[in-house]
Design an enzyme around this catalytic site. Structure first.
Site, PDB file in Angstrom:
ATOM      1  N   ASP A  33       0.823  -1.208   0.000  1.00 56.37           N
ATOM      2  CA  ASP A  33       0.000   0.000   0.000  1.00 56.37           C
ATOM      3  C   ASP A  33       0.859   1.260   0.000  1.00 56.37           C
ATOM      4  O   ASP A  33       0.520   2.261  -0.632  1.00 56.37           O
ATOM      5  CB  ASP A  33      -0.919   0.011   1.226  1.00 56.37           C
ATOM      6  CG  ASP A  33      -2.037  -1.006   1.112  1.00 56.37           C
ATOM      7  OD1 ASP A  33      -2.203  -1.581   0.016  1.00 56.37           O
ATOM      8  OD2 ASP A  33      -2.746  -1.238   2.114  1.00 56.37           O
ATOM      9  N   VAL A  34       1.974   1.218   0.735  1.00 52.78           N
ATOM     10  CA  VAL A  34       2.800   2.422   0.836  1.00 52.78           C
ATOM     11  C   VAL A  34       3.369   2.804  -0.527  1.00 52.78           C
ATOM     12  O   VAL A  34       3.467   3.993  -0.857  1.00 52.78           O
ATOM     13  CB  VAL A  34       3.923   2.223   1.882  1.00 52.78           C
ATOM     14  CG1 VAL A  34       4.920   1.143   1.454  1.00 52.78           C
ATOM     15  CG2 VAL A  34       4.653   3.533   2.144  1.00 52.78           C
ATOM     16  N   SER A  82     -14.324   7.114  -2.785  1.00 55.16           N
ATOM     17  CA  SER A  82     -13.150   6.805  -1.983  1.00 55.16           C
ATOM     18  C   SER A  82     -12.936   7.941  -0.991  1.00 55.16           C
ATOM     19  O   SER A  82     -13.788   8.815  -0.841  1.00 55.16           O
ATOM     20  CB  SER A  82     -11.936   6.638  -2.897  1.00 55.16           C
ATOM     21  OG  SER A  82     -10.813   6.253  -2.170  1.00 55.16           O
ATOM     22  N   LYS A 115     -10.296   2.633  10.326  1.00 46.49           N
ATOM     23  CA  LYS A 115     -10.365   2.358   8.888  1.00 46.49           C
ATOM     24  C   LYS A 115     -10.084   0.875   8.679  1.00 46.49           C
ATOM     25  O   LYS A 115      -8.942   0.431   8.715  1.00 46.49           O
ATOM     26  CB  LYS A 115      -9.359   3.212   8.115  1.00 46.49           C
ATOM     27  CG  LYS A 115      -9.454   3.052   6.598  1.00 46.49           C
ATOM     28  CD  LYS A 115      -8.476   3.964   5.884  1.00 46.49           C
ATOM     29  CE  LYS A 115      -8.630   3.841   4.376  1.00 46.49           C
ATOM     30  NZ  LYS A 115      -8.337   2.479   3.887  1.00 46.49           N
ATOM     31  N   ARG A 136     -17.913  -2.213  -4.315  1.00 52.67           N
ATOM     32  CA  ARG A 136     -17.792  -0.822  -4.752  1.00 52.67           C
ATOM     33  C   ARG A 136     -17.493  -0.727  -6.242  1.00 52.67           C
ATOM     34  O   ARG A 136     -17.988   0.158  -6.922  1.00 52.67           O
ATOM     35  CB  ARG A 136     -16.684  -0.123  -3.962  1.00 52.67           C
ATOM     36  CG  ARG A 136     -16.389   1.272  -4.511  1.00 52.67           C
ATOM     37  CD  ARG A 136     -15.744   2.199  -3.519  1.00 52.67           C
ATOM     38  NE  ARG A 136     -14.590   1.623  -2.864  1.00 52.67           N
ATOM     39  CZ  ARG A 136     -14.043   2.147  -1.762  1.00 52.67           C
ATOM     40  NH1 ARG A 136     -14.588   3.217  -1.209  1.00 52.67           N
ATOM     41  NH2 ARG A 136     -12.981   1.598  -1.220  1.00 52.67           N
ATOM     42  N   GLU A 173     -17.906  -2.487   5.576  1.00 50.82           N
ATOM     43  CA  GLU A 173     -16.694  -3.222   5.217  1.00 50.82           C
ATOM     44  C   GLU A 173     -16.827  -4.686   5.611  1.00 50.82           C
ATOM     45  O   GLU A 173     -17.147  -5.007   6.759  1.00 50.82           O
ATOM     46  CB  GLU A 173     -15.487  -2.612   5.941  1.00 50.82           C
ATOM     47  CG  GLU A 173     -14.164  -2.958   5.338  1.00 50.82           C
ATOM     48  CD  GLU A 173     -13.709  -1.931   4.304  1.00 50.82           C
ATOM     49  OE1 GLU A 173     -12.602  -2.089   3.776  1.00 50.82           O
ATOM     50  OE2 GLU A 173     -14.473  -0.972   4.026  1.00 50.82           O
ATOM     51  N   LYS A 314      -3.792   7.752   7.617  1.00 51.70           N
ATOM     52  CA  LYS A 314      -3.169   6.429   7.497  1.00 51.70           C
ATOM     53  C   LYS A 314      -2.085   6.218   8.558  1.00 51.70           C
ATOM     54  O   LYS A 314      -1.347   7.136   8.902  1.00 51.70           O
ATOM     55  CB  LYS A 314      -2.558   6.256   6.093  1.00 51.70           C
ATOM     56  CG  LYS A 314      -3.545   6.422   4.945  1.00 51.70           C
ATOM     57  CD  LYS A 314      -4.562   5.297   4.894  1.00 51.70           C
ATOM     58  CE  LYS A 314      -3.992   4.034   4.309  1.00 51.70           C
ATOM     59  NZ  LYS A 314      -3.739   4.104   2.849  1.00 51.70           N
ATOM     60  N   CYS A 426      15.170 -31.033  12.092  1.00 48.84           N
ATOM     61  CA  CYS A 426      16.499 -31.603  12.292  1.00 48.84           C
ATOM     62  C   CYS A 426      16.338 -32.865  13.117  1.00 48.84           C
ATOM     63  O   CYS A 426      15.679 -32.854  14.162  1.00 48.84           O
ATOM     64  CB  CYS A 426      17.397 -30.604  13.022  1.00 48.84           C
ATOM     65  SG  CYS A 426      18.902 -31.358  13.678  1.00 48.84           S
ATOM     66  N   CYS A 432      21.936 -31.732  18.689  1.00 47.66           N
ATOM     67  CA  CYS A 432      21.885 -30.426  18.026  1.00 47.66           C
ATOM     68  C   CYS A 432      21.895 -29.302  19.058  1.00 47.66           C
ATOM     69  O   CYS A 432      20.992 -29.234  19.905  1.00 47.66           O
ATOM     70  CB  CYS A 432      20.631 -30.326  17.159  1.00 47.66           C
ATOM     71  SG  CYS A 432      20.539 -28.779  16.236  1.00 47.66           S
TER      72      CYS A 432
END
EC number: 6.5.1.2
Length: 821
Positions: A33-34, A82, A115, A136, A173, A314, A426, A432
């Site tokens: 998203d960024v 939006s 959000k 939408r 949503e 955001k 393993c 180990c």
């Protein structure tokens, strides 16, 4: 040469359009998203600086993406727009200032809400009945997903209460809660299915299934956050009032919604929700601010794709793109081999991330992650960062698919995976170093070697100090070491430890020890282990330190040297070998020296031991490190097994080369075919020396003969078959004749214990019943011979009575034991 503004704008439109299609139509985001937000903001800035570049079809003027064509299209009566985004406090302050200037108000009230990171939908109700649900889409036209939405329990099929409008569209949503997302992915991993990247993808993909039954199987949830078309009725004049009314009509509304005032109220809400974000049961990627006054909303109006009266603030991105520099294997405390991606460092959710889990080899194969790939890495709260997808468009040439290494990077033992399991392990359980603490804690536990008083904290510090490197080292522990350990663990800091040590050190030579301790960094988590590792001689002042506990622990260690075979086998910590399996192995084979050298197919001779457990035993004993640890235990630790006996005579039943071939799980080899093969080729060496044609002449079908030849050619199979034949001969030589078997009075009977017994512990009752030949089970079935019911017996007693299984009380059990023991 840098591109011109027009060229850059066109390139950004192309990339954003591609990202929109992947996100909105395919439910498979290709970039974080960024990165998407960064491109949109860059394009918006270009169009502001160069108005001639602005176009009506620009992504900055559009919402979402066009419908996919897989579902009927639905035209929204009121567009589903939006929201504009804010990424800083200053942008939030500008948002409030613009409303203040336009409306001329000094005191503005806002409805603030989380959000949700899901899929926006519209629900249409006519006369209180749910009649249509749509996505939408591009804001004007969405997709009809009514059938799938009907499978979501949160969405009311009929409105509650009264006085609802004739037509009501509710906007909200659809999302998948984190717990449901993790449960879905865990099932997918176990079943070899597709693992979803994040809850948003899971929700969107589930809602767009053509078969509503699939949607029903994936637990989706819903929150309402607004309305669309309303006819024949009125709603409250505030947004917060509308949400409250929707709640009264049966719609889930987030309890986190709150009315706040001004910029300070908005930013305070943002920080409060941000602090709670990681603990919420669902994903959010920010908060939304809406002017609470509906009249004010109408006065503010809209821009092309978003209202002027609302904005999304955001949070720092939980996903970022970066490059895979290497893929390495990390061995956990229990031996699980987890692939880890070493990444070019990148800031994710405010933290620099350079490593991310890839979960398991199947997940790498599904994602096709390769060294050199650009990937999306996700970090949510305290969750370990994970690679969620590969950006295939950025893959460099010459990359190759990743393969799981065959050897443990820590100890060199074989890395194995049982059939049907997702995780590789393993197999060097005892040897180990990565598994050392867990192996030692299990070895010392009450139901294993029963070394009372050796707690996890002691084990951790002893291992970190390098004093205990294997289970055999427990038998080297001295009273001095234990008392030193107690002083180390009780000290808050190095100076306090030095003061405590001074009371117990001889005057001569103590200065060097104390100086070494004082130089330690108390902020280093490992300072205690470093202090314990310092060599020292002690003269204990028994008035200043308790010593009885150390004497008791040394006595417990000494007492554990004399152990039963079943305890030793259980203490070794072999994968899939619990107490009952250890007991069965001890009863049937009787000798650790025999057991530790058996090829795995022979373990299947024991009832209730199948291929998975047998192979796990085989892998364990094949590792040289494990064999060395057992040698050290017997020789250095001087552990002596008190109940060594000959193998059970029952092993003789059907034990021959033909049965070994069957137990080896060679494709197509049944008992009848194995008997034909052995009749023609007596002995394992003869089978190894034979060729395909001889197998066919012996009566095997051509494909089975070919499969046998391939199996024998595979690495280690021939040697294993020869070793199994030799071990079989050893068992037959040592086991008593079948005629010598004295059957117990409960041989072949299955007993279940339930409730609390007054005069016997559960373990004691089980042991005495097994000594008479019974198999003690944990569940009741038609095959159960009888149930022993103590006080407060529960569902097992009820089931026994419903099945007509005989029920004994404790008195009857005690009388039976007295008669037959």
């Amino acid at each position: 040469m840098s591109p011109s503004p027009a060229e850059r704008a066109e390139d950004l439109r192309r990339q954003i359009a591609q990202a929109n299609r992947a996100y909105h139509e395919l439910d498979a985001p290709e970039i974080p998203d960024v990165d998407y937000d960064r491109m949109v903001r860059e394009l918006e800035a270009l169009e502001r600086e160069h108005p001639e570049l602005a176009r009506a079809d620009s992504p900055t003027q559009q919402v979402g993406a066009r419908p996919s064509g897989r579902f009927p299209e639905v035209r929204h009566a009121v567009p589903m727009l939006s929201l504009s985004n804010a990424f800083s406090d200053e942008e939030v302050a500008d948002f409030v200032r613009r409303i203040d200037e336009r409306l001329g108000r000094r005191s503005l009230r806002f409805s603030a809400e989380p959000k949700m990171d899901g899929l926006a939908i519209s629900l249409r109700y006519e006369d209180g009945h749910f009649v249509l649900g749509a996505t939408r889409g591009d804001g004007s036209t969405g997709e009809d997903v009514t059938a799938n939405l009907r499978e979501i329990g949160d969405i009311p099929k009929r409105l509650h209460g009264k006085d609802w409008p004739d037509v009501l569209e509710v906007r909200g949503e659809v999302y998948m809660a984190r717990a449901d997302f993790e449960a879905y992915n865990e099932r997918a991993r176990l079943q070899g299915g597709k693992v979803l990247a994040n809850p948003r993808n899971a929700a969107a993909g589930s809602l767009r299934q053509l078969d509503p039954k699939i949607s029903a199987q994936r637990r989706l949830s819903f929150f309402a956050y607004g309305t669309g078309e309303v006819q024949g009725g009125e709603l409250p004049d505030t947004h917060s009032g509308t949400l409250a009314q929707l709640g009264a009509w049966g719609f889930p509304v987030s309890e986190l919604c709150k009315v706040v005032e001004g910029t300070d109220g908005l930013l305070g809400y943002y920080r409060t929700i941000g602090e709670r974000r990681d603990g919420l049961p669902f994903d959010i990627d920010g908060v939304v601010y809406k002017l609470d006054d509906r009249a004010g909303q109408q006065a503010m109006g809209f821009v092309s794709r978003a209202p002027r009266w609302a904005i999304a603030h955001k949070f720092p991105a939980q996903e970022q793109s970066t490059t895979v520099e290497a893929i390495e294997i990390q061995i956990g405390r229990t031996g699980a081999a987890t692939p880890v991606a070493r990444l070019a460092p990148v800031a994710v959710a405010g933290v620099i991330v350079s490593n991310a889990t890839l979960h398991n080899a199947d997940q790498i194969a599904r994602l096709d992650v390769r060294v050199g790939d650009s990937v999306i890495v996700r970090r949510a709260g305290d969750v370990i960062p994970e690679v969620v997808s590969v950006i295939l468009d950025r893959r460099p040439q010459g990359t190759t698919p990743w393969q799981m290494p065959t050897r443990c990077p820590v100890c060199g033992s074989e890395i194995v995976r049982e059939e049907g399991a997702a995780a590789w392990r393993c197999s060097g359980e005892l040897s180990c170093p990565a598994q050392r603490k867990e192996a030692i804690a299990h070895f010392a536990s009450r139901r294993a070697m029963d070394i009372d008083g050796l707690g996890d904290k002691y084990i951790e510090t002893l291992v970190d100090a390098g004093i205990v490197k294997s289970v055999a080292d427990l038998y080297r522990l001295s009273r001095d070491t234990l008392l030193h350990l107690k002083l180390v663990l009780d000290a808050e800091e190095p100076s306090a430890l030095a003061a405590a040590l001074k009371l117990h050190l001889p005057a001569e030579g103590s200065g060097a020890v104390l100086n070494a301790v004082l130089k330690l960094d108390g902020n280093d988590p490992g300072w205690r282990a470093q202090a314990l590792a310092q060599p020292a001689s002690f003269e204990w002042n028994t008035k200043k330190i308790a010593t009885k506990w150390a004497d008791n622990l040394i006595a417990a260690i000494d007492a554990s040297r004399a152990a039963t075979l079943e305890r030793v086998l259980f203490a070794l910590g072999i994968e899939h070998v619990g107490e009952s399996t250890a007991k069965a192995l001890a009863q049937w084979f009787g000798d650790l020296e025999l057991i530790r050298h058996l090829p795995w197919p022979l373990f299947k001779r024991v009832p209730d031991i199948g291929g998975e457990v047998a192979r796990s035993l085989g892998h364990f004993f094949e590792q040289q490190g494990n064999q060395q640890a057992i040698d050290d235990l017997l020789q250095v630790g001087q552990v002596r097994i008190a109940d060594v006996h000959a193998p059970s005579a029952k092993l003789r039943e059907g034990l021959d080369l033909a049965q070994l071939l069957v137990e080896s799980e060679i494709p197509g080899i049944t008992r009848l075919r194995a008997e034909k093969l052995v009749a023609a080729l007596p002995g394992a060496q003869a089978v190894l020396d034979a060729e395909h044609g001889q197998f066919v002449n012996a009566g095997l079908p051509d494909d089975t003969a070919r499969g046998l030849a391939e199996w024998l050619d595979a690495d280690g199979h021939g040697a294993m078959l020869l070793a199994a034949e030799n071990a079989m001969r050893e068992i037959l030589a040592k086991a008593p004749a079948l005629a010598e078997i004295v059957a117990g009075p409960l041989d072949g009977q299955t007993v279940v214990l339930t409730g609390t017994l007054a005069q016997l512990t559960r373990d004691a009752a089980k042991e005495r019943l097994e000594a008479l030949g019974a198999k003690v089970s944990g569940s009741v079935s038609k095959k159960t011979s009888f149930v022993v019911a103590g006080t407060e017996a529960g569902s097992k007693l009820d089931k026994a009575q419903s099945l007509g299984v005989s029920v004994w009380d404790e008195d009857r059990l005690l009388a039976y034991l007295a008669e037959h023991e």
